[in-house]
Design an enzyme around this catalytic site. Structure first.
Site, mmCIF file in Angstrom:
data_model
loop_
_atom_site.group_PDB
_atom_site.id
_atom_site.type_symbol
_atom_site.label_atom_id
_atom_site.label_comp_id
_atom_site.label_asym_id
_atom_site.label_seq_id
_atom_site.Cartn_x
_atom_site.Cartn_y
_atom_site.Cartn_z
ATOM 1 N N GLU A 173 10.073 15.631 15.686
ATOM 2 C CA GLU A 173 10.518 15.573 13.966
ATOM 3 C C GLU A 173 9.621 16.482 13.315
ATOM 4 O O GLU A 173 8.396 16.480 13.142
ATOM 5 C CB GLU A 173 10.598 14.180 13.621
ATOM 6 C CG GLU A 173 10.897 13.666 12.274
ATOM 7 C CD GLU A 173 10.794 12.425 11.836
ATOM 8 O OE1 GLU A 173 11.723 11.987 11.169
ATOM 9 O OE2 GLU A 173 9.873 11.841 12.222
ATOM 10 N N LYS B 109 0.901 -1.177 -0.068
ATOM 11 C CA LYS B 109 -0.219 0.077 0.142
ATOM 12 C C LYS B 109 0.925 1.210 0.061
ATOM 13 O O LYS B 109 1.333 1.721 1.026
ATOM 14 C CB LYS B 109 -0.997 -0.150 1.102
ATOM 15 C CG LYS B 109 -2.123 0.809 1.048
ATOM 16 C CD LYS B 109 -2.247 2.204 0.975
ATOM 17 C CE LYS B 109 -1.563 3.030 2.008
ATOM 18 N NZ LYS B 109 -1.457 4.455 1.833
ATOM 19 N N GLY C 274 7.405 5.049 8.461
ATOM 20 C CA GLY C 274 6.496 6.231 8.348
ATOM 21 C C GLY C 274 6.415 6.878 9.713
ATOM 22 O O GLY C 274 7.763 6.849 10.389
ATOM 23 N N SER C 275 5.513 7.488 10.287
ATOM 24 C CA SER C 275 5.510 7.956 11.406
ATOM 25 C C SER C 275 5.638 7.302 12.840
ATOM 26 O O SER C 275 5.094 6.173 12.835
ATOM 27 C CB SER C 275 4.389 9.160 11.677
ATOM 28 O OG SER C 275 3.162 8.489 11.831
ATOM 29 N N GLY D 284 3.326 3.961 13.501
ATOM 30 C CA GLY D 284 4.083 2.640 13.915
ATOM 31 C C GLY D 284 3.468 2.202 15.060
ATOM 32 O O GLY D 284 3.403 0.802 15.173
ATOM 33 N N CYS E 111 13.942 11.105 6.546
ATOM 34 C CA CYS E 111 13.952 10.500 8.032
ATOM 35 C C CYS E 111 15.478 10.750 8.369
ATOM 36 O O CYS E 111 15.561 10.832 9.802
ATOM 37 C CB CYS E 111 13.762 9.117 7.826
ATOM 38 S SG CYS E 111 14.564 8.142 6.797
ATOM 39 N N GLU F 176 10.434 1.400 10.320
ATOM 40 C CA GLU F 176 11.384 2.630 10.077
ATOM 41 C C GLU F 176 10.351 3.682 10.431
ATOM 42 O O GLU F 176 9.765 4.225 9.750
ATOM 43 C CB GLU F 176 11.989 2.489 9.232
ATOM 44 C CG GLU F 176 13.451 3.231 8.857
ATOM 45 C CD GLU F 176 12.936 4.853 8.252
ATOM 46 O OE1 GLU F 176 12.906 5.559 9.184
ATOM 47 O OE2 GLU F 176 13.031 5.045 7.152
#
Length: 483
Positions: free
Chosen positions: A386, A177, A230-231, A235, A285, A252
C-alpha cells in the site's frame, strides 16, 4: 486559524493536557501554522475513560432510544448549519481540495440521519425453545460499555462520524483519539454534540500521538471495545493491546484494491471512475491502485489514464480550481516518492508523473505528480504494498480467470471494481473478488445502509449498516421460569 492552544475535551469541558505539552499542526500545502493542539498521553486517557465510565453508568443510561434519536437529529441539524467549519478543517489539516471537502456534505448528513433511524430499531428476539411451557425466554441487546476510537488523517469528516454515531445509537460512551495530523473535524463535532444535548462524559476527545495517547487507549483495561482505522502494522498492535481486558476490536486496515476493466466496457466511463485514484492525492484506503485491463484495450486505457493524470490541476486545497492537493507530511512524501523510484527500478514505465513537483507553487508543501505506471507485474512491490499516494499500477490480463486470480493475489481485501457491459461477467467477477465492497461500472460511492469493511488483512468488523451496531452491543439471554 487557531493559534491559541486547542484543549482536550473531557467530561464536557475543554482543558489542557495533564503534562501541559502542546504540538503544532501545519498546512501540508503551505507549511503555515493551522493550530496548536494539546498533547495528551496516558494520564489524559485515564481521565477520559473515567469520565466515560461515569457517564455510562449515570445519566446517559437513562436516555431512551427515542431520546438518543432526537439528539442525533439535532446534531445533524447543527452539522448542516456549521458544515463549512468542517470543510475548512479538512482543507487546512490535510490539504484536501475544498470542492471535494464540500462534496462530502451529503454523505455526512445522510450518515447521521441514518444512524438516528437505527436508534429505535435495536431489538432482541423471542426464539422458539425446547425448555417446555414452564419457561419464557428472550434476548435483549445492551450497550457494550466504554468504547475507544482511533481515527485516521485521510478523511476525518467521515471517519469521526463512523466512530461517534454508533456509540450514540447504542447507548455506549466514547473516548476518541483523532490523528495528530487531523484533529480539527473531531473537535468541532464534539462541540456540536454538546450543543445538541449530549451529557458530559459521553463523548471525550484526547488529542496527541499514537505511541502515547493512542497506545494508552488501546491498552486501557476499562475500555470494552476499540475501533481503529489505520495501517496494518498498528492494527496488529491494537489486537495485541486488546488482550488487556479482553476488549473487542473493529479494524479497518487499508487495501490494494483491484479495478478490473474488460474490453467490452464503456471505456470513457471506466477512465473517469478509475481516476478516483488521484482523489485526496491517493490517500484513500479504497483507492483503485491496481488497474487490471484486458489486453485488447490495455494501451488505449493506459494512454487515457495518463492523459487524465497529466491534465489535473495540483495545488493548494483552498483554490477551488485545485483537483489534487498535497500529501499529508514529509514522511509520506518520502514514502511515496520512494515507491515511485522503486517502480522504475522494478521495470515499470511511468506513463505519467513519477516524482515530486517543484517550483514556487509547490516548494513549501508536499506535492507529487499524479503517476501512472504501465507494464506492471502483480509480483512487483508497487503492486503488492500500500503506497497511499496518487500512484496507479496498470496490469494487463487475457481472461476473466486470470483477472480474478490477480485481483485476489494480495494480502488485502477492502474493495474492488469491475467494468463490463456483460451482466454475466459482472456477477461472476463480483463473486470472485475477495473484498468487502465491489463496485460494478462505478467506483467509490458509499451509502450509510451498506456495510463497509474488509476481508483478509484489510481488517475485521464493519462501518455503516445495521451490522455496524453488532460491535457495540452485547446479547443477553433471559430465561424465566413462569410455572
Amino acid at each position: 486559524m487557531n493559534k491559541a492552544p486547542v484543549g482536550i475535551i473531557i467530561d464536557g469541558k475543554t482543558r489542557p493536557s495533564v503534562a501541559g505539552r502542546t504540538f503544532e499542526k501545519r498546512n501540508p500545502a503551505t507549511g503555515d501554522l493551522v493550530s496548536i493542539l494539546s498533547e495528551g498521553d496516558a494520564a489524559d486517557i485515564d481521565l477520559a475513560v473515567a469520565a466515560a465510565r461515569r457517564a455510562f453508568e449515570g445519566p446517559w443510561s437513562r436516555f431512551t432510544p427515542s431520546d438518543r434519536q432526537a439528539l442525533l437529529l439535532r446534531f445533524a441539524e447543527l452539522v448542516d448549519e456549521h458544515f463549512e467549519d468542517i470543510v475548512m478543517t479538512d482543507v487546512l489539516d490535510i490539504g484536501m481540495p475544498i470542492t471535494r471537502s464540500r462534496g462530502r456534505r451529503g454523505l455526512v448528513s445522510k450518515m447521521i440521519r441514518y444512524y438516528a433511524g437505527l436508534a429505535t430499531s435495536i431489538h432482541g428476539e423471542t426464539p422458539s425453545h425446547s425448555l417446555g411451557d414452564d419457561f419464557f425466554a428472550y434476548t435483549v441487546r445492551e450497550p457494550v460499555g466504554v468504547c475507544g476510537a482511533i481515527t485516521p488523517w485521510n478523511g476525518p469528516a467521515i471517519a469521526a462520524i463512523w466512530k461517534i454515531a454508533p456509540v450514540i445509537v447504542t447507548g455506549c460512551t466514547l473516548v476518541i483519539k483523532p490523528s495528530e495530523e487531523a484533529s480539527g473535524a473531531t473537535l468541532r463535532y464534539v462541540e456540536l454534540l454538546h450543543e445538541a444535548g449530549v451529557p458530559p462524559g459521553v463523548v471525550n476527545v484526547v488529542t496527541g500521538y499514537g505511541p502515547t495517547a493512542g497506545a494508552a487507549l488501546a491498552m486501557h483495561p476499562d475500555v470494552n471495545m476499540l475501533s481503529f482505522t489505520g495501517s496494518e502494522g498498528v492494527g496488529e498492535q491494537i489486537i495485541e493491546g486488546s488482550k488487556i481486558g479482553f476488549k473487542r476490536v473493529a479494524l479497518e486496515l487499508g487495501g490494494k484494491s483491484p479495478n478490473v476493466v474488460f474490453a467490452d466496457c464503456d471505456i470513457e466511463a471506466a477512465l473517469a471512475g478509475s481516476s478516483i485514484i488521484f482523489a485526496n492525492s491517493g490517500q484513500v484506503c479504497t483507492a483503485p491502485t491496481r488497474v487490471l485491463v484486458e489486453r485488447p484495450i490495455y494501451d488505449q486505457f493506459v494512454e487515457g489514464l495518463a492523459r487524465y493524470a497529466n491534465g489535473l490541476k495540483v495545488g493548494n486545497g483552498l483554490d477551488p480550481e485545485t483537483q489534487m492537493g498535497p500529501l499529508i507530511n514529509a514522511r509520506q512524501l518520502d514514502r511515496v516518492t520512494g515507491y515511485m523510484d522503486l517502480g522504475t527500478q522494478e521495470g515499470a514505465r511511468a506513463a505519467a508523473g513519477g516524482g515530486r513537483l517543484t517550483g514556487a507553487a509547490y516548494d513549501k508543501g508536499y506535492f507529487v505528480s499524479p503517476t501512472v505506471f504501465a507494464g506492471v507485474d502483480n509480483a512487483m512491490r508497487i503492486a503488492q504494498e500500500e503506497i497511499f499516494g496518487p500512484v496507479v499500477c496498470a496490469i494487463p490480463f487475457d481472461a476473466p480467470e486470470e483477472a480474478a486470480r490477480v485481483a485476489n493475489d494480495t494480502r488485502y481485501g477492502l474493495a474492488g471494481a469491475v467494468w463490463t457491459n456483460s451482466v454475466q461477467t459482472a456477477h461472476q467477477m463480483s463473486r470472485a473478488i475477495r473484498a468487502g465492497t465491489v463496485w460494478v461500472n462505478s467506483y467509490g460511492p458509499l451509502d450509510p445502509t451498506l456495510p463497509f469493511g474488509g476481508f483478509k488483512s484489510s481488517g475485521v468488523g464493519r462501518e455503516q449498516g445495521f451490522q455496524n451496531l453488532d460491535d457495540y452491543l452485547e446479547t443477553k439471554s433471559v430465561i424465566m421460569k413462569i410455572a
